[in-house]
Design a protein around this motif. Structure first.
Motif, PDB file in Angstrom:
ATOM      1  N   ARG A  69       8.006   6.642  -1.968  1.00 54.16           N
ATOM      2  CA  ARG A  69       8.870   5.604  -2.552  1.00 54.16           C
ATOM      3  C   ARG A  69       8.117   4.305  -2.793  1.00 54.16           C
ATOM      4  NH1 ARG A  69      11.721   8.102   1.563  1.00 54.16           N
ATOM      5  NH2 ARG A  69      13.620   9.215   0.943  1.00 54.16           N
ATOM      6  N   SER A  70       7.118   4.007  -1.976  1.00 52.70           N
ATOM      7  CA  SER A  70       6.412   2.732  -2.098  1.00 52.70           C
ATOM      8  C   SER A  70       5.536   2.665  -3.341  1.00 52.70           C
ATOM      9  CB  SER A  70       5.552   2.487  -0.855  1.00 52.70           C
ATOM     10  OG  SER A  70       4.563   3.489  -0.724  1.00 52.70           O
ATOM     11  N   LEU A  71       5.313   3.802  -4.021  1.00 53.85           N
ATOM     12  CA  LEU A  71       4.444   3.823  -5.197  1.00 53.85           C
ATOM     13  C   LEU A  71       5.225   3.906  -6.500  1.00 53.85           C
ATOM     14  CD1 LEU A  71       1.640   6.286  -4.013  1.00 53.85           C
ATOM     15  CD2 LEU A  71       1.817   3.826  -3.643  1.00 53.85           C
ATOM     16  N   ALA A  72       6.547   3.835  -6.424  1.00 59.54           N
ATOM     17  CA  ALA A  72       7.374   4.057  -7.615  1.00 59.54           C
ATOM     18  C   ALA A  72       7.094   3.052  -8.723  1.00 59.54           C
ATOM     19  CB  ALA A  72       8.849   4.022  -7.237  1.00 59.54           C
ATOM     20  N   ALA A  73       6.670   1.849  -8.376  1.00 55.95           N
ATOM     21  CA  ALA A  73       6.449   0.812  -9.385  1.00 55.95           C
ATOM     22  C   ALA A  73       4.964   0.593  -9.677  1.00 55.95           C
ATOM     23  CB  ALA A  73       7.076  -0.502  -8.932  1.00 55.95           C
ATOM     24  N   THR A  74       4.093   1.461  -9.210  1.00 54.37           N
ATOM     25  CA  THR A  74       2.660   1.287  -9.416  1.00 54.37           C
ATOM     26  C   THR A  74       2.212   1.972 -10.702  1.00 54.37           C
ATOM     27  OG1 THR A  74       2.145   3.271  -8.121  1.00 54.37           O
ATOM     28  CG2 THR A  74       2.264   1.169  -6.937  1.00 54.37           C
ATOM     29  N   ALA A  75       1.071   1.552 -11.218  1.00 54.54           N
ATOM     30  CA  ALA A  75       0.511   2.153 -12.428  1.00 54.54           C
ATOM     31  C   ALA A  75       0.052   3.579 -12.132  1.00 54.54           C
ATOM     32  CB  ALA A  75      -0.655   1.308 -12.928  1.00 54.54           C
TER      33      ALA A  75
ATOM     34  N   ARG B 259      -9.530   7.888  -2.688  1.00 54.06           N
ATOM     35  CA  ARG B 259      -8.396   7.656  -3.580  1.00 54.06           C
ATOM     36  C   ARG B 259      -7.077   8.099  -2.969  1.00 54.06           C
ATOM     37  NH1 ARG B 259      -8.613  11.256  -7.034  1.00 54.06           N
ATOM     38  NH2 ARG B 259      -7.021  10.387  -8.403  1.00 54.06           N
ATOM     39  N   TRP B 260      -7.096   8.621  -1.762  1.00 53.95           N
ATOM     40  CA  TRP B 260      -5.888   9.169  -1.170  1.00 53.95           C
ATOM     41  C   TRP B 260      -4.836   8.090  -0.982  1.00 53.95           C
ATOM     42  CZ3 TRP B 260      -5.221  14.026   1.917  1.00 53.95           C
ATOM     43  CH2 TRP B 260      -6.058  15.030   1.434  1.00 53.95           C
ATOM     44  N   LYS B 261      -3.580   8.468  -1.188  1.00 53.78           N
ATOM     45  CA  LYS B 261      -2.459   7.557  -0.989  1.00 53.78           C
ATOM     46  C   LYS B 261      -1.945   7.730   0.435  1.00 53.78           C
ATOM     47  CE  LYS B 261      -2.796   7.199  -5.513  1.00 53.78           C
ATOM     48  NZ  LYS B 261      -3.717   8.298  -5.813  1.00 53.78           N
ATOM     49  N   ILE B 262      -1.800   6.602   1.150  1.00 53.26           N
ATOM     50  CA  ILE B 262      -1.312   6.617   2.527  1.00 53.26           C
ATOM     51  C   ILE B 262      -0.120   5.682   2.623  1.00 53.26           C
ATOM     52  CG2 ILE B 262      -1.863   6.254   4.959  1.00 53.26           C
ATOM     53  CD1 ILE B 262      -4.761   6.723   4.324  1.00 53.26           C
ATOM     54  N   GLU B 263       0.985   6.198   3.119  1.00 54.14           N
ATOM     55  CA  GLU B 263       2.225   5.432   3.237  1.00 54.14           C
ATOM     56  C   GLU B 263       2.736   5.499   4.670  1.00 54.14           C
ATOM     57  OE1 GLU B 263       5.833   5.534   0.313  1.00 54.14           O
ATOM     58  OE2 GLU B 263       6.275   6.969   1.903  1.00 54.14           O
TER      59      GLU B 263
ATOM     60  N   VAL C 200      -3.749   2.153  -3.486  1.00 59.79           N
ATOM     61  CA  VAL C 200      -3.277   1.255  -4.540  1.00 59.79           C
ATOM     62  C   VAL C 200      -4.020  -0.066  -4.417  1.00 59.79           C
ATOM     63  CG1 VAL C 200      -1.000   2.318  -4.672  1.00 59.79           C
ATOM     64  CG2 VAL C 200      -1.372   0.421  -3.099  1.00 59.79           C
ATOM     65  N   THR C 201      -3.930  -0.880  -5.460  1.00 59.20           N
ATOM     66  CA  THR C 201      -4.573  -2.192  -5.436  1.00 59.20           C
ATOM     67  C   THR C 201      -3.788  -3.151  -4.547  1.00 59.20           C
ATOM     68  OG1 THR C 201      -3.324  -2.975  -7.363  1.00 59.20           O
ATOM     69  CG2 THR C 201      -5.384  -1.804  -7.784  1.00 59.20           C
ATOM     70  N   PRO C 202      -4.420  -4.221  -4.054  1.00 56.51           N
ATOM     71  CA  PRO C 202      -3.696  -5.193  -3.219  1.00 56.51           C
ATOM     72  C   PRO C 202      -2.471  -5.779  -3.893  1.00 56.51           C
ATOM     73  CG  PRO C 202      -6.069  -5.545  -3.045  1.00 56.51           C
ATOM     74  CD  PRO C 202      -5.867  -4.525  -4.122  1.00 56.51           C
ATOM     75  N   ASN C 203      -2.501  -5.918  -5.210  1.00 51.32           N
ATOM     76  CA  ASN C 203      -1.338  -6.464  -5.913  1.00 51.32           C
ATOM     77  C   ASN C 203      -0.160  -5.496  -5.952  1.00 51.32           C
ATOM     78  OD1 ASN C 203      -2.761  -8.831  -6.482  1.00 51.32           O
ATOM     79  ND2 ASN C 203      -3.536  -8.030  -8.436  1.00 51.32           N
ATOM     80  N   GLU C 204      -0.419  -4.225  -5.632  1.00 47.37           N
ATOM     81  CA  GLU C 204       0.654  -3.226  -5.660  1.00 47.37           C
ATOM     82  C   GLU C 204       1.145  -2.862  -4.266  1.00 47.37           C
ATOM     83  OE1 GLU C 204      -0.507  -0.709  -9.683  1.00 47.37           O
ATOM     84  OE2 GLU C 204      -1.500  -0.216  -7.792  1.00 47.37           O
ATOM     85  N   GLN C 205       0.701  -3.593  -3.269  1.00 43.09           N
ATOM     86  CA  GLN C 205       1.131  -3.338  -1.897  1.00 43.09           C
ATOM     87  C   GLN C 205       2.291  -4.267  -1.548  1.00 43.09           C
ATOM     88  OE1 GLN C 205      -2.780  -3.845   0.062  1.00 43.09           O
ATOM     89  NE2 GLN C 205      -2.604  -1.712   0.716  1.00 43.09           N
TER      90      GLN C 205
END
Length: 295
Positions: free
Chosen positions: A176-182, A241-245, A276-281
């Motif tokens: 859910r935390s990546l829904a608004a990321t590029a 590149r792994w996504k960690i939530e 993700v980039t710092p601006n997308e956290q």
């Protein structure tokens, strides 16, 4: 609109969602089900009763195997341990925006035990018939009891796809935390995922009245961490590149009508710490509700 005859069949027609489904009990743990969907109400397009761009269909045969558990008590106890499903699925494109038409076969198998040992293993196979592709998912889940009412869930899953069409590619919709990321939902032919969750009680046996409309019976807590990534090829999975939530949630349980209807609500927040980039956290709250069930 729905109808049923106990232990025989059940059907449901959702006019707003454009969905028809049915289930027929064939006896001895065997059932036949199917669905036909043509969504003509699309909230994201702000159009009511829009001509559907595709028609989805599925028919499946299900079989359940039971085992006699030896628990040290008198009598016989049976548990549904093995579940198979054979299915035929398809998508018919009604115009060019509906994507390619597909017909493919499915095989699902799940092995689980919850009485003597708490674990679950599953295999999901999709094989193209009109297009040549293969999609295979292997996964497992186990529960470790740390102390009374405190459990650690360990889950791992791998997805392998070969010439998979976009409709059936793996993605990261569960984050859910990546829904608004590029780049969301990060589709790919291959997927690796691991998840750890700690479930623990916060308040038990509350029986707290909610304005005489219901009872708040208990509140549970949950801490979880998910590590996952997708890639177009297996050799292109990169640990950097792994996504960690990470996330935290509380789950109150509410009942009404003397316990006849009960439901569980989940209030939580998630945060991406990698991928993700710092601006997308940023922190993303979420809410889930399990509809009341008739006991």
């Amino acid at each position: 609109i729905s109808g049923s005859f106990r232990l025989d069949h059940r059907w449901e027609l959702n006019l707003l969602g454009g969905l028809f489904s049915f289930t027929a009990d064939l006896g001895r743990g065997t059932s036949l089900d199917g669905r036909l969907s043509a969504p003509w109400f699309l909230p994201e397009d702000h159009q009511l009763f829009k001509l559907p761009s595709y028609l989805d269909s599925e028919v499946g045969l299900n079989w359940t195997r039971y085992e006699h558990l030896r628990l040290g008590f008198l009598g016989k106890f049976w548990e549904a341990t093995d579940r198979w499903r054979l299915s035929l699925l398809g998508r018919l494109a009604l115009h060019e925006n509906g994507g390619p038409s597909l017909i493919y076969a499915g095989l699902d198998y799940r092995r689980q035990e919850v009485q003597r040992r708490r674990y679950s293993l599953w295999v999901v196979l999709r094989q193209g018939l009109t297009l040549s592709f293969t999609r295979l998912t292997l996964g497992g889940l186990t529960l470790v009891r740390l102390c009374p009412n405190v459990y650690l869930d360990l889950q791992a899953e791998i997805g392998l796809g070969f010439n998979t069409p976009e409709l059936l590619q793996f993605d990261l919709q569960e984050l859910r935390s990546l829904a608004a990321t590029a780049g969301f939902p990060y589709r790919g032919n291959f997927k690796l995922q691991g998840k750890v969750a700690l479930n623990f009680p916060l308040l038990r046996e509350l029986e707290y009245s909610l304005a005489n409309l219901g009872l708040l019976r208990r509140i549970d807590g949950k801490l979880f961490l998910t590590v996952v990534d997708t890639a177009p090829a297996l050799d292109r999975l990169d640990l950097q590149r792994w996504k960690i939530e990470v996330g935290v949630a509380v789950k109150p349980e509410v009942s009404t009508l003397g316990g006849l209807l009960s439901g569980t609500f989940t209030l939580g927040v998630v945060y991406p710490i990698a991928g993700v980039t710092p601006n997308e956290q940023w922190f993303t709250p979420y809410f889930e509700m399990n509809l009341p069930l008739l006991h």
